[in-house]
Design an enzyme around this catalytic site. Structure first.
Site, mmCIF file in Angstrom:
data_model
loop_
_atom_site.group_PDB
_atom_site.id
_atom_site.type_symbol
_atom_site.label_atom_id
_atom_site.label_comp_id
_atom_site.label_asym_id
_atom_site.label_seq_id
_atom_site.Cartn_x
_atom_site.Cartn_y
_atom_site.Cartn_z
ATOM 1 N N ASP A 1 46.088 43.292 37.298
ATOM 2 C CA ASP A 1 45.642 43.281 38.685
ATOM 3 C C ASP A 1 45.680 44.693 39.272
ATOM 4 O O ASP A 1 46.615 45.459 39.016
ATOM 5 C CB ASP A 1 46.566 42.354 39.477
ATOM 6 C CG ASP A 1 46.117 42.134 40.902
ATOM 7 O OD1 ASP A 1 45.001 41.623 41.095
ATOM 8 O OD2 ASP A 1 46.888 42.470 41.812
ATOM 9 N N GLU B 1 41.485 45.269 36.005
ATOM 10 C CA GLU B 1 40.765 45.089 37.255
ATOM 11 C C GLU B 1 40.872 46.431 37.984
ATOM 12 O O GLU B 1 41.882 46.718 38.634
ATOM 13 C CB GLU B 1 41.376 43.976 38.116
ATOM 14 C CG GLU B 1 40.556 43.749 39.378
ATOM 15 C CD GLU B 1 41.357 43.200 40.552
ATOM 16 O OE1 GLU B 1 40.758 42.540 41.415
ATOM 17 O OE2 GLU B 1 42.574 43.455 40.616
#
Length: 572
Positions: free
Chosen positions: A230, A292
């Site tokens: 993330d 990401e």
């Protein structure tokens, strides 16, 4: 191949434009199809209206019918759930709302039986303010080793009552919150690029490195196939934490190129991922890291997937492409050429849990909401008939591209966002931090419909649903679509099966440039011609055998209808 194609097209002078050659490597992740599961909205087997690990395990056979390589699970760790699990309180446990570690082990075992890998979400930029490490930092006081694991700073101005800099949270408002010190006095400020309940780790601290290496090994030892990381570009902040006048998410804006954002893309971040890659490489089974990383331009993004770093990174330029053929051709070509320079695969994605689903997005006449926002009752409502036609066409084009593909749960049903979700049900922190000015992402996280004529459309064994489902969910239920040969579900099944059989993920790409319509995106991948009409009028195509169309009426004779895509066979 070029000579063969020219002969097939009856055009000896045809000049295809090669862009990408088939890769020499055949590792699974170079051509993978990875299906994102948002656990709380996938399937509820325990009857509380929240999806759980048992529900995922129960439906793995269903997912195997899509011919996927892996599932990626959004966070299921112990968490106060203030940001849907991205506020982690314990990285090595399962939150009770999702089940137990034993449930997770059973999921791994069942997935392996179906030859599906399990990739888990790792959140290394921040944790929950309920995490024991942050609670220890609050108790230990300024200058302590415990506090050094997070980004604490003294305030500015008289009495230190002004934040240390002007950074803003992704979810709205300042990126700093002031604490009360153990002695009861107003104290330091801590950084949180997201919600105030999500303090950022200080990656200048060796203790943070050691903690996450421990976490990686914990899940690798349990058999995970890798990690989706993330906000992978945010871990290191620029020394001195200078003010920033650009966008909070670090995307480029006028006068503020994203490359200069002090909270993103700092050079030291790559040493972290090199060390993580060494850990993964020490395990068998070809485990993967996917970033990401919201980085532009695409050429900078490839820094995350150099040979000794991550295996994949999301291609957000592709995800956000407009319904405009020249722009799409540019994104595809620039992506392939950039990633080829570092020997990495390009990955393609159209929907995830942070953006408006592409069925809704492609049904809008305007630009739509900003990244990280959804559509609410007061926004322009999408034309869902148009949106679904375009979504099916865009999906078929994406599955014809060489490289890896990410799918978001429910897109195989053609699900749109719940754009009329009443405000009282919203849980996204963006909605609450902006007093409703930004509706947030709840509309694309609504629990899936499994059976049309059951309460909660079969999502929950008890008929409950943590978010209300819209009335149109019934016609999109999996049981309805299974029986309809022309359904979106069966389009996905057919396309994914054919993609594997034709080895399109391992394939090549050359543009077919001989056309008069700027609305056409047309390329050849191996022995397959892929053509999508993004214009307003039918476009003539070569006389080739049809392999698959995004709709039964995709062709009118030798012409491709607007908002349609076809795959056609080149050669024998």
């Amino acid at each position: 191949m070029v000579d063969q194609l020219a002969e097939v097209f009856s055009r000896p002078d045809l000049r295809l434009v090669p862009v990408h050659e088939s890769p020499a490597g055949r590792e699974w992740w170079r051509s993978s199809v990875i299906y994102q599961i948002y656990p709380r909205s996938f399937r509820d087997r325990r009857g509380d209206g929240i999806g759980d690990l048992q529900g995922i395990t129960a439906e793995l056979a269903t997912l195997a019918e899509l011919d996927i390589d892996a599932v990626w699970l959004s966070p299921f760790y112990r968490s106060p759930q203030k940001d849907a699990g991205y506020d982690v309180a314990d990285y090595c446990s399962v939150d009770p709302i999702f089940g137990t570690l034993e449930d997770f082990d059973a999921l791994i075992t069942e997935a392996s039986r179906h030859h599906i890998r399990v990739i888990v979400d790792l959140v290394p930029n921040h944790c929950s303010d309920a995490h024991p490490l942050f609670q220890a930092a609050l108790a230990a006081g300024p200058g302590s080793p415990e506090r050094d694991m997070f980004i604490f700073r003294d305030g500015t101005g008289e009495n230190g009552d002004t934040p240390p800099n002007n950074w803003q949270s992704h979810f709205g408002g300042p990126a700093w919150t002031r604490i009360t010190e153990p002695d009861g006095t107003p104290g330091q400020w801590y950084l949180h690029l997201f919600d105030s309940s999500q303090p950022d780790f200080n990656w200048d601290s060796p203790a943070v490195h050691a903690e996450f290496e421990r976490i990686l090994r914990f899940w690798l030892d349990r058999g995970v196939g890798g990690f989706r990381v993330d906000v992978a570009h945010a871990l290191i902040k620029k020394t001195g934490l200078p003010d920033w006048g650009g966008r909070a998410d670090g995307s480029s804006s006028e006068g503020y190129p994203g490359s200069e954002a002090p909270m993103f893309g700092q050079p030291g971040i790559h040493d972290i991922y090199r060390s993580w890659r060494n850990i993964l490489d020490s395990y068998d089974g070809d485990r993967v890291l996917c970033a990401e990383a919201t980085i532009d331009p695409i050429e900078r993004l490839t820094d995350w997937v150099r040979a000794d770093e991550m295996h994949q990174t999301f291609n957000f330029a592709y995800l956000h492409h407009p319904w405009h053929a020249p722009a799409l051709r540019h994104v595809i070509e620039s992506s392939l050429r950039a990633f080829d320079q570092v020997g990495a695969p390009t990955t393609w994605v159209l929907s995830n849990h942070d953006v408006v689903r592409h069925t809704s997005r492609f049904g809008l006449t305007g630009a739509g909401p900003r990244t990280g926002d959804g559509l609410g009752p007061r926004d322009e409502q999408p034309n869902l008939e148009l949106g679904l036609a375009r979504a099916r066409a865009a999906t078929l084009l994406m599955l014809g591209l060489p490289g890896g593909v990410y799918l978001y749960q429910g897109e195989e049903l053609g699900l749109p966002d719940h754009t009329l979700l009443p405000d009282e049900f919203r849980q996204d922190p963006t909605f609450h931090r902006t007093a409703g000015e930004r509706v947030g992402r709840d509309g694309n996280r609504v629990p899936l419909p499994w059976k049309a004529n059951q309460p909660s459309y079969g999502f929950s064994d008890a008929g409950k649903s943590w978010l209300p489902q819209p009335p149109i969910w019934g016609k999109h239920s999996r049981d309805i679509e299974q029986r309809n040969p022309d359904s979106t579900l069966n389009l996905y099944r057919n396309a994914l099966s054919l993609r594997r059989a034709l080895r399109l993920g391992d394939g090549s790409l050359a543009w077919w440039p001989e056309h008069d319509d700027e609305g056409l995106v047309c390329f050849v991948n191996g022995s397959t011609l892929v053509a999508m009409n993004m214009g307003e009028d039918p476009v003539k195509l070569p006389a080739l055998p049809l392999l698959l169309g995004s709709a039964a009426d995709a062709l009118e004779g030798d012409r491709l209808r607007p908002n349609r895509t076809v795959w056609m066979r080149v050669g024998s």
